[in-house]
Design an enzyme around this catalytic site. Structure first.
Site, PDB file in Angstrom:
ATOM      1  N   GLU A  16       5.393   0.295  17.247  1.00 51.04           N
ATOM      2  CA  GLU A  16       5.593   0.409  15.803  1.00 51.04           C
ATOM      3  C   GLU A  16       5.899   1.850  15.429  1.00 51.04           C
ATOM      4  O   GLU A  16       5.380   2.774  16.054  1.00 51.04           O
ATOM      5  CB  GLU A  16       4.314  -0.007  15.062  1.00 51.04           C
ATOM      6  CG  GLU A  16       4.329  -1.393  14.484  1.00 51.04           C
ATOM      7  CD  GLU A  16       5.178  -1.530  13.223  1.00 51.04           C
ATOM      8  OE1 GLU A  16       6.164  -0.806  13.050  1.00 51.04           O
ATOM      9  OE2 GLU A  16       4.843  -2.396  12.420  1.00 51.04           O
ATOM     10  N   ASP A  17       6.699   2.026  14.385  1.00 57.50           N
ATOM     11  CA  ASP A  17       6.956   3.376  13.890  1.00 57.50           C
ATOM     12  C   ASP A  17       5.763   3.898  13.090  1.00 57.50           C
ATOM     13  O   ASP A  17       5.284   4.996  13.311  1.00 57.50           O
ATOM     14  CB  ASP A  17       8.253   3.444  13.078  1.00 57.50           C
ATOM     15  CG  ASP A  17       8.310   2.453  11.915  1.00 57.50           C
ATOM     16  OD1 ASP A  17       7.390   1.629  11.750  1.00 57.50           O
ATOM     17  OD2 ASP A  17       9.298   2.506  11.158  1.00 57.50           O
ATOM     18  N   PHE A  39       5.123   9.779   1.518  1.00 61.34           N
ATOM     19  CA  PHE A  39       6.264   8.967   1.918  1.00 61.34           C
ATOM     20  C   PHE A  39       7.117   9.776   2.890  1.00 61.34           C
ATOM     21  O   PHE A  39       7.688  10.797   2.521  1.00 61.34           O
ATOM     22  CB  PHE A  39       7.084   8.517   0.706  1.00 61.34           C
ATOM     23  CG  PHE A  39       8.056   7.441   1.065  1.00 61.34           C
ATOM     24  CD1 PHE A  39       7.636   6.129   1.195  1.00 61.34           C
ATOM     25  CD2 PHE A  39       9.387   7.735   1.303  1.00 61.34           C
ATOM     26  CE1 PHE A  39       8.523   5.121   1.559  1.00 61.34           C
ATOM     27  CE2 PHE A  39      10.287   6.746   1.657  1.00 61.34           C
ATOM     28  CZ  PHE A  39       9.858   5.437   1.791  1.00 61.34           C
ATOM     29  N   VAL A  40       7.174   9.305   4.141  1.00 63.37           N
ATOM     30  CA  VAL A  40       7.861  10.046   5.191  1.00 63.37           C
ATOM     31  C   VAL A  40       9.108   9.312   5.668  1.00 63.37           C
ATOM     32  O   VAL A  40       9.182   8.087   5.636  1.00 63.37           O
ATOM     33  CB  VAL A  40       6.929  10.332   6.388  1.00 63.37           C
ATOM     34  CG1 VAL A  40       5.821  11.302   5.989  1.00 63.37           C
ATOM     35  CG2 VAL A  40       6.345   9.050   6.963  1.00 63.37           C
ATOM     36  N   ARG A  47      17.113   7.851   8.734  1.00 63.05           N
ATOM     37  CA  ARG A  47      16.644   7.460  10.068  1.00 63.05           C
ATOM     38  C   ARG A  47      17.093   8.448  11.139  1.00 63.05           C
ATOM     39  O   ARG A  47      16.431   8.623  12.151  1.00 63.05           O
ATOM     40  CB  ARG A  47      17.177   6.073  10.444  1.00 63.05           C
ATOM     41  CG  ARG A  47      16.577   4.929   9.676  1.00 63.05           C
ATOM     42  CD  ARG A  47      17.050   3.585  10.277  1.00 63.05           C
ATOM     43  NE  ARG A  47      16.819   2.462   9.400  1.00 63.05           N
ATOM     44  CZ  ARG A  47      15.659   1.816   9.278  1.00 63.05           C
ATOM     45  NH1 ARG A  47      14.626   2.209   9.979  1.00 63.05           N
ATOM     46  NH2 ARG A  47      15.544   0.795   8.461  1.00 63.05           N
ATOM     47  N   LYS A  64      -1.264   5.836   8.815  1.00 64.57           N
ATOM     48  CA  LYS A  64      -1.730   6.274   7.492  1.00 64.57           C
ATOM     49  C   LYS A  64      -2.999   5.493   7.175  1.00 64.57           C
ATOM     50  O   LYS A  64      -2.964   4.502   6.448  1.00 64.57           O
ATOM     51  CB  LYS A  64      -0.695   5.953   6.414  1.00 64.57           C
ATOM     52  CG  LYS A  64       0.434   6.893   6.270  1.00 64.57           C
ATOM     53  CD  LYS A  64       1.156   6.527   4.966  1.00 64.57           C
ATOM     54  CE  LYS A  64       2.587   6.983   4.992  1.00 64.57           C
ATOM     55  NZ  LYS A  64       3.271   6.579   3.762  1.00 64.57           N
ATOM     56  N   ASP A  77       0.545   1.424   7.995  1.00 63.21           N
ATOM     57  CA  ASP A  77      -0.130   1.867   6.775  1.00 63.21           C
ATOM     58  C   ASP A  77      -1.096   0.791   6.286  1.00 63.21           C
ATOM     59  O   ASP A  77      -2.272   0.847   6.586  1.00 63.21           O
ATOM     60  CB  ASP A  77       0.837   2.384   5.701  1.00 63.21           C
ATOM     61  CG  ASP A  77       1.906   1.392   5.289  1.00 63.21           C
ATOM     62  OD1 ASP A  77       1.853   0.217   5.684  1.00 63.21           O
ATOM     63  OD2 ASP A  77       2.800   1.794   4.525  1.00 63.21           O
ATOM     64  N   GLY A  90      12.736   0.592  12.380  1.00 63.82           N
ATOM     65  CA  GLY A  90      12.158   1.930  12.448  1.00 63.82           C
ATOM     66  C   GLY A  90      11.705   2.405  13.809  1.00 63.82           C
ATOM     67  O   GLY A  90      11.705   3.598  14.077  1.00 63.82           O
TER      68      GLY A  90
END
Length: 185
Positions: A103-104, A156-157, A169, A135, A107, A48
């Site tokens: 990091e993308d 949820f993205v 992606r 998040k 959460d 990601g």
């Protein structure tokens, strides 16, 4: 050009391409200032963070290198399983290096906490975290994010590197995936 089918699966655009690129430029300037006179080793968390890491590196004005680590904690699910395993380890030694984990999204914090413990065990000079998205509502394990792009709601993205079942992606923005696509409510 991204297929219209992918766009139709998006309930709403949360962050536009322009917003993302503007914030990455700001992060690049801040990181460059903080590491002035030092060389920085970026560790991208696959898959990601690839787009984010590439764009971030273009905005760094300091010497830098990069490596990648792949961790599995989701599989085909939309929630972290809590079980983390290494799929691809680092290729280079990080001993004595200033490390920035890229990091993308953060959460629960479980995956990032695992990565931080692993990286720290390898004796880098320093370790910090740069995340595009956070998040905080979902946090289970506290983790410090030193450089943050955006705090987002618990939705949820996908897009800009983030996926669902390896799709989306390639969207240039970050969008909220329609719940009927992933079985969410």
């Amino acid at each position: 050009m991204v297929s219209n089918d992918l766009h139709r699966d998006i309930e709403a655009v949360l962050l536009t391409e322009e917003q993302i690129q503007r914030r990455i430029a700001e992060l690049g300037a801040q990181i460059s200032a903080d590491y002035a006179g030092k060389e920085l080793h970026l560790i991208g968390v696959l898959r990601g963070a690839v787009m984010f890491l590439a764009d971030l590196m273009r905005h760094l004005t300091i010497p830098c290198s990069c490596d990648f680590i792949a961790i599995a904690s989701y599989g085909m699910d939309t929630k972290s399983s809590g079980v983390v395993r290494i799929l691809k380890d680092l290729d280079d030694s990080i001993q004595g290096k200033h490390v920035l984990i890229v990091e993308d999204i953060v959460d629960t914090g479980l995956t990032l906490n695992y990565i931080l413990n692993l990286i720290r065990s390898r004796n880098p000079a320093s370790v910090r975290v740069c995340a595009l998205l956070d998040k905080p509502e979902r946090r289970i394990v506290p983790v410090e994010i030193h450089y943050l792009g955006f705090t987002i709601p618990n939705r949820f993205v996908v897009g800009y590197g983030l996926d669902y079942a390896q799709k989306y992606r390639n969207l240039p923005y970050i969008g909220i995936l329609r719940p009927e696509i992933y079985g969410g409510v």
